[in-house]
Design a protein around this motif. Structure first.
Motif, PDB file in Angstrom:
ATOM      1  N   PRO A 274     -10.251   5.355  -0.130  1.00 36.35           N
ATOM      2  CA  PRO A 274      -9.551   5.610  -1.397  1.00 36.35           C
ATOM      3  C   PRO A 274      -9.063   7.052  -1.468  1.00 36.35           C
ATOM      4  O   PRO A 274      -9.777   7.985  -1.078  1.00 36.35           O
ATOM      5  CB  PRO A 274     -10.630   5.323  -2.448  1.00 36.35           C
ATOM      6  CG  PRO A 274     -11.566   4.366  -1.785  1.00 36.35           C
ATOM      7  CD  PRO A 274     -11.598   4.773  -0.342  1.00 36.35           C
ATOM      8  N   ALA A 275      -7.832   7.243  -1.943  1.00 32.40           N
ATOM      9  CA  ALA A 275      -7.193   8.560  -1.891  1.00 32.40           C
ATOM     10  C   ALA A 275      -8.036   9.644  -2.552  1.00 32.40           C
ATOM     11  O   ALA A 275      -8.186  10.743  -2.001  1.00 32.40           O
ATOM     12  CB  ALA A 275      -5.813   8.484  -2.538  1.00 32.40           C
TER      13      ALA A 275
ATOM     14  N   GLU B 144       0.824  -1.209   0.000  1.00 23.77           N
ATOM     15  CA  GLU B 144       0.000   0.000   0.000  1.00 23.77           C
ATOM     16  C   GLU B 144       0.860   1.262   0.000  1.00 23.77           C
ATOM     17  O   GLU B 144       1.944   1.290   0.591  1.00 23.77           O
ATOM     18  CB  GLU B 144      -0.910   0.043   1.234  1.00 23.77           C
ATOM     19  CG  GLU B 144      -2.105  -0.865   1.163  1.00 23.77           C
ATOM     20  CD  GLU B 144      -3.109  -0.557   2.264  1.00 23.77           C
ATOM     21  OE1 GLU B 144      -4.293  -0.364   1.947  1.00 23.77           O
ATOM     22  OE2 GLU B 144      -2.709  -0.524   3.447  1.00 23.77           O
ATOM     23  N   ALA B 145       0.370   2.297  -0.651  1.00 20.66           N
ATOM     24  CA  ALA B 145       0.901   3.651  -0.520  1.00 20.66           C
ATOM     25  C   ALA B 145      -0.210   4.488   0.093  1.00 20.66           C
ATOM     26  O   ALA B 145      -1.286   4.628  -0.504  1.00 20.66           O
ATOM     27  CB  ALA B 145       1.336   4.215  -1.859  1.00 20.66           C
TER      28      ALA B 145
ATOM     29  N   THR C  74      -0.280  15.344  -5.471  1.00 21.37           N
ATOM     30  CA  THR C  74       0.759  14.344  -5.210  1.00 21.37           C
ATOM     31  C   THR C  74       0.173  13.134  -4.495  1.00 21.37           C
ATOM     32  O   THR C  74       0.505  11.984  -4.808  1.00 21.37           O
ATOM     33  CB  THR C  74       1.892  14.953  -4.363  1.00 21.37           C
ATOM     34  OG1 THR C  74       2.511  16.012  -5.101  1.00 21.37           O
ATOM     35  CG2 THR C  74       2.940  13.904  -4.016  1.00 21.37           C
ATOM     36  N   ILE C  75      -0.737  13.368  -3.555  1.00 20.69           N
ATOM     37  CA  ILE C  75      -1.375  12.267  -2.831  1.00 20.69           C
ATOM     38  C   ILE C  75      -2.198  11.403  -3.786  1.00 20.69           C
ATOM     39  O   ILE C  75      -2.094  10.173  -3.783  1.00 20.69           O
ATOM     40  CB  ILE C  75      -2.262  12.809  -1.695  1.00 20.69           C
ATOM     41  CG1 ILE C  75      -1.416  13.527  -0.631  1.00 20.69           C
ATOM     42  CG2 ILE C  75      -3.085  11.679  -1.072  1.00 20.69           C
ATOM     43  CD1 ILE C  75      -0.487  12.636   0.141  1.00 20.69           C
TER      44      ILE C  75
ATOM     45  N   ALA D  93      -5.832   7.072   1.548  1.00 19.26           N
ATOM     46  CA  ALA D  93      -5.455   8.263   2.315  1.00 19.26           C
ATOM     47  C   ALA D  93      -6.108   8.242   3.680  1.00 19.26           C
ATOM     48  O   ALA D  93      -7.221   7.732   3.852  1.00 19.26           O
ATOM     49  CB  ALA D  93      -5.834   9.540   1.569  1.00 19.26           C
ATOM     50  N   LEU D  94      -5.389   8.798   4.653  1.00 18.61           N
ATOM     51  CA  LEU D  94      -5.910   9.045   5.997  1.00 18.61           C
ATOM     52  C   LEU D  94      -6.007  10.554   6.173  1.00 18.61           C
ATOM     53  O   LEU D  94      -5.023  11.262   5.961  1.00 18.61           O
ATOM     54  CB  LEU D  94      -4.980   8.458   7.065  1.00 18.61           C
ATOM     55  CG  LEU D  94      -4.580   6.994   6.945  1.00 18.61           C
ATOM     56  CD1 LEU D  94      -3.601   6.627   8.067  1.00 18.61           C
ATOM     57  CD2 LEU D  94      -5.787   6.088   6.973  1.00 18.61           C
ATOM     58  N   TRP D  95      -7.184  11.032   6.562  1.00 20.23           N
ATOM     59  CA  TRP D  95      -7.384  12.466   6.798  1.00 20.23           C
ATOM     60  C   TRP D  95      -7.433  12.698   8.302  1.00 20.23           C
ATOM     61  O   TRP D  95      -8.327  12.218   8.988  1.00 20.23           O
ATOM     62  CB  TRP D  95      -8.664  12.931   6.117  1.00 20.23           C
ATOM     63  CG  TRP D  95      -9.110  14.321   6.475  1.00 20.23           C
ATOM     64  CD1 TRP D  95      -8.379  15.318   7.044  1.00 20.23           C
ATOM     65  CD2 TRP D  95     -10.418  14.868   6.275  1.00 20.23           C
ATOM     66  NE1 TRP D  95      -9.135  16.451   7.213  1.00 20.23           N
ATOM     67  CE2 TRP D  95     -10.392  16.206   6.749  1.00 20.23           C
ATOM     68  CE3 TRP D  95     -11.597  14.362   5.731  1.00 20.23           C
ATOM     69  CZ2 TRP D  95     -11.507  17.024   6.711  1.00 20.23           C
ATOM     70  CZ3 TRP D  95     -12.708  15.179   5.693  1.00 20.23           C
ATOM     71  CH2 TRP D  95     -12.664  16.497   6.173  1.00 20.23           C
TER      72      TRP D  95
END
Length: 268
Positions: A253-254, A75-76, A232-233, A240-242
């Motif tokens: 999902p980003a 994962e990224a 970029t994210i 993604a984590l906010w």
């Protein structure tokens, strides 16, 4: 941090994948000392140390509040949020550089933190920093020697002159950031934590960095990326984590998380 087993509900599509980082109800608090000015402040501070008295103006900051998530191999993961939301603090805790006051962080392998202020030595040449940085990343001297040319070429700092033979203090912030990332990316990592280290590179270097991050993921690594660039994210990360005010507002999902964050910031 000790590697331990923790039962968590797997994220969609991750049931058969190996977790690399698990954060379980993590709280992180630190103390910020009030600034003092005027003559004698150093002497007064020393006196307080011997007197075991608290520093006037010191306050507690609850930087991360009950954050839980599981990250998996391949994962990224992007971390987004307003300034002071706890992103960098959380990365430092995952890397083992900050203690957790409550809750637990479990990691598999040794996380490596790469930040804009990663510890390279300004008075040493780029060449010496490549060697020392490679050794600090766990490479042998032979591995550093084998990868030296690739590291320098990847960074691009020699494209306009022999900068690798000059002290790091002569580098621009972008050159330093590129060299730091190039050193860190020269080996595979179980968990690579990147804190704003790509923000000062040019567009071509960012493309190369994203390609290298994809390679690290393909090699079964996990990449965390903190960036103030939402593009970029979304271009680099699939998840993604906010974080906002220390709490985890959204994990998904980003593109969806970034869209929700952008809508939130427009309202504010």
């Amino acid at each position: 941090m000790a590697e331990q087993t923790l039962t968590t509900a797997p994220a969609p599509g991750t049931a058969d994948r190996e977790p690399t980082v698990v954060a379980d109800d993590v709280h992180i608090t630190y103390t910020v000392n009030g600034a003092r000015t005027g003559k004698g402040s150093a002497t007064a501070a020393l006196g307080r140390i011997f007197a075991r008295r608290a520093t006037p103006g010191a306050r507690k900051v609850h930087a991360v509040k009950g954050v839980s998530f599981a990250a998996y191999r391949g994962e990224a993961i992007g971390l987004i949020g307003s300034n002071g939301s706890g992103k960098s603090t959380l990365l430092k805790a995952v890397a083992g550089l900050l203690p957790v006051n409550r809750g637990s962080i479990y990691t598999r392998g040794q996380p490596s933190l790469l930040g804009v202020n990663a510890a390279l030595m300004n008075d040493l040449t780029g060449e010496r920093n490549v060697i020392l940085g490679g050794l600090a990343m766990g490479m042998t001297r032979g591995e550093v020697a084998d990868r030296y040319d690739d590291i320098v070429d990847f960074s691009g700092i020699n494209e306009k002159g022999d900068f690798i033979s000059l002290p790091m203090r002569t580098y621009s912030s972008g050159m330093g950031a590129r060299l730091r990332f190039s050193i860190a990316a020269a080996k595979s990592h179980d968990v690579l934590l990147i804190d704003e280290a790509l923000s000062t590179g040019d567009a071509r270097f960012r493309r190369r960095s994203q390609e290298r991050i994809d390679e690290l993921r393909a090699e079964a690594g996990t990449v965390f990326l903190v960036s103030h660039s939402n593009s970029t994210i979304t271009e680099t990360c699939d998840r993604a984590l906010w974080l906002e005010a220390g709490t985890l507002r959204m994990d998904g999902p980003a593109k969806e998380v970034v869209a929700a964050y952008e809508a939130f910031t427009k309202k504010g």
